[in-house]
Design a protein around this motif. Structure first.
Motif, mmCIF file in Angstrom:
data_model
loop_
_atom_site.group_PDB
_atom_site.id
_atom_site.type_symbol
_atom_site.label_atom_id
_atom_site.label_comp_id
_atom_site.label_asym_id
_atom_site.label_seq_id
_atom_site.Cartn_x
_atom_site.Cartn_y
_atom_site.Cartn_z
ATOM 1 N N LEU A 150 13.619 -1.074 3.031
ATOM 2 C CA LEU A 150 13.163 -1.017 4.423
ATOM 3 C C LEU A 150 12.128 -1.797 4.759
ATOM 4 O O LEU A 150 11.760 -2.417 5.754
ATOM 5 C CB LEU A 150 13.103 0.405 5.105
ATOM 6 C CG LEU A 150 14.412 1.227 4.972
ATOM 7 C CD1 LEU A 150 14.385 2.714 5.472
ATOM 8 C CD2 LEU A 150 15.522 0.373 5.990
ATOM 9 N N TRP A 196 11.206 -5.053 7.018
ATOM 10 C CA TRP A 196 10.276 -4.987 8.201
ATOM 11 C C TRP A 196 9.305 -6.299 7.889
ATOM 12 O O TRP A 196 9.012 -6.923 9.122
ATOM 13 C CB TRP A 196 9.438 -3.599 8.176
ATOM 14 C CG TRP A 196 8.517 -3.609 9.219
ATOM 15 C CD1 TRP A 196 8.776 -3.010 10.489
ATOM 16 C CD2 TRP A 196 6.945 -3.882 9.131
ATOM 17 N NE1 TRP A 196 7.396 -3.380 11.152
ATOM 18 C CE2 TRP A 196 6.374 -3.861 10.267
ATOM 19 C CE3 TRP A 196 5.967 -4.396 8.231
ATOM 20 C CZ2 TRP A 196 5.065 -4.048 10.642
ATOM 21 C CZ3 TRP A 196 4.851 -4.613 8.418
ATOM 22 C CH2 TRP A 196 4.153 -4.462 9.579
ATOM 23 N N HIS A 205 11.113 -9.227 8.914
ATOM 24 C CA HIS A 205 11.305 -9.452 10.627
ATOM 25 C C HIS A 205 10.101 -9.922 11.012
ATOM 26 O O HIS A 205 10.069 -10.558 12.199
ATOM 27 C CB HIS A 205 11.614 -8.057 10.969
ATOM 28 C CG HIS A 205 11.772 -7.832 12.596
ATOM 29 N ND1 HIS A 205 12.722 -8.412 13.248
ATOM 30 C CD2 HIS A 205 10.981 -7.274 13.420
ATOM 31 C CE1 HIS A 205 12.671 -8.205 14.688
ATOM 32 N NE2 HIS A 205 11.490 -7.548 14.711
ATOM 33 N N GLN A 206 8.985 -9.220 10.617
ATOM 34 C CA GLN A 206 7.674 -9.950 11.217
ATOM 35 C C GLN A 206 7.521 -11.442 11.075
ATOM 36 O O GLN A 206 6.966 -12.062 11.732
ATOM 37 C CB GLN A 206 6.477 -9.125 10.601
ATOM 38 C CG GLN A 206 6.563 -7.506 10.757
ATOM 39 C CD GLN A 206 6.610 -7.194 12.287
ATOM 40 O OE1 GLN A 206 5.605 -7.771 13.185
ATOM 41 N NE2 GLN A 206 7.536 -6.397 12.842
#
Length: 387
Positions: free
Chosen positions: A327, A331, A334-335
């Motif tokens: 996870l 994240w 995604h950033q």
């Protein structure tokens, strides 16, 4: 049969120590997973982004910066390539297609890139499939712009020294590019002739102005190497983006190796801390284990009871760590995608499974040591009874 109810009762009674062990194992595992998953995602994502750039020719300078600016649209002051090379390459017998690129302007933080129509083919563009006029703009799928929107660029990046708005430049969005999952999804493409005119550079077909780079699609692989050799020297440089990225990966790989050793060190410290907690835990359970042996429980049963209890904590910790690491990598990716527009695919592979299973087996062997320590004391000693 080992009484699993005893293990469960111990977890409830000593939940604080069990939680600490699980968190220690999970943190070390998550750290390792993030390093492995993110490094692999960066390699795959950048390789995909560079796939459509066969050969890039630019002015002499840094090959890495040329690739970062052209493929990933990272802002940098690239030296301009003299315009004489564009018609030369357009008529080169080894070249199938070329497109000049002019960088330097932006709109709302997104790069405005000067190109010609050859760069757009073949693509499933929504709206106009090519520039019909000097004020047309075809935008990436993630710009948030729609057909008919107006774009007024600024020179440079907002807040940068020397940045200023081009008051006389007004582009109108006439087309939207398909999603490509790279930095070009947040680009605004305009005719390069308009960029030359905007910067007060005469733009004539016979004698075009300078440009940041020229993207070349050779007719053959052999032709690509010949072109690279021909334009690799003097005032030009020719690069295969994949080769430059491979060298960059080598540098990143060294850094990754250092971080990996840090992760291994952290895991070793976690194992040492875990063993210390386990020893204390077994000392607290000495009377209980002695009682079980006094009531006839065999030594192998006691060892199994202790080992299964410890491995249950390890299994939960590793599972939580893998999930948390995955996870966290999602994240981070995604950033990066949000900031730079480059998609980084985070995937679990067979090698990850082998790594997790190997670590589980190593811990299983290590935890046999404190489990076998239960042999040290007789039931009488464990219960503090004099022989």
């Amino acid at each position: 049969m080992i009484p699993l109810k005893i293990i469960y009762a111990d977890f409830r009674r000593l939940w604080g120590g069990a939680t600490v062990l699980i968190l220690l194992i999970a943190a070390a595992m998550a750290f390792s997973m993030v390093i492995n998953l993110q490094e692999r995602a960066l390699r795959e994502g950048s390789a995909r982004a560079a796939d459509r750039f066969d050969l890039i020719i630019g002015a002499a300078g840094s090959e890495t910066q040329l690739v970062l600016s052209t493929v990933f649209l990272q802002p940098a002051a690239l030296p301009l390539l003299p315009g004489k090379y564009l018609p030369e390459l357009k008529h080169h017998p080894l070249v199938e297609r070329v497109s000049p690129i002019a960088l330097g302007d932006s709109y709302m933080g997104m790069p405005v890139v000067g190109i010609d129509n050859d760069f757009l083919t073949p693509q499933a563009i929504i709206g106009a499939h090519s520039f019909k006029g000097a004020q047309d703009a075809i935008v990436g799928a993630e710009t948030g712009l729609s057909i008919g929107d107006e774009v007024i660029p600024i020179h440079g990046q907002i807040g940068a020294e020397g940045a200023h708005q081009h008051e006389h430049a007004h582009y109108t969005v006439t087309g939207i590019l398909p999603l490509t999952n790279d930095a070009w999804d947040k680009s605004i493409l305009v005719p390069i002739e308009a960029v030359w005119a905007l910067h007060h550079q005469p733009a004539q077909t016979e004698n075009p102005s300078g440009m940041s780079a020229i993207v070349v699609k050779p007719k053959t692989i052999a032709g690509a190497y010949q072109l690279r050799a021909q334009y690799r020297g003097g005032e030009t440089q020719a690069v295969f983006p994949a080769e430059v990225l491979t060298r960059l990966y080598g540098t990143l790989g060294d850094a990754r190796q250092v971080i990996s050793w840090v992760a291994i060190g952290a895991q070793i410290l976690v194992v040492i801390a875990m063993l210390m907690v386990v020893v204390i835990h077994l000392e607290q359970r000495k009377r209980q284990l002695g009682a079980l042996r006094a009531f006839g429980a065999p030594r192998r049963g006691i060892v199994g009871l202790v080992w299964i209890g410890l491995m249950s904590l390890v299994t939960v910790g590793l599972t939580v760590g893998v999930g948390a690491g995955y996870l966290a990598a999602l994240w981070i990716s995604h950033q990066i995608t949000t900031l730079y527009g480059m998609a980084l695919p985070v995937t679990l592979t067979r090698s990850d499974g082998i790594f997790i299973l190997t670590l589980w087996c190593v811990l299983a062997l290590v935890l046999l040591i404190p489990a076998l320590m239960t042999y040290r004391h007789s039931p009488a000693q464990a219960l503090n009874v004099q022989n």
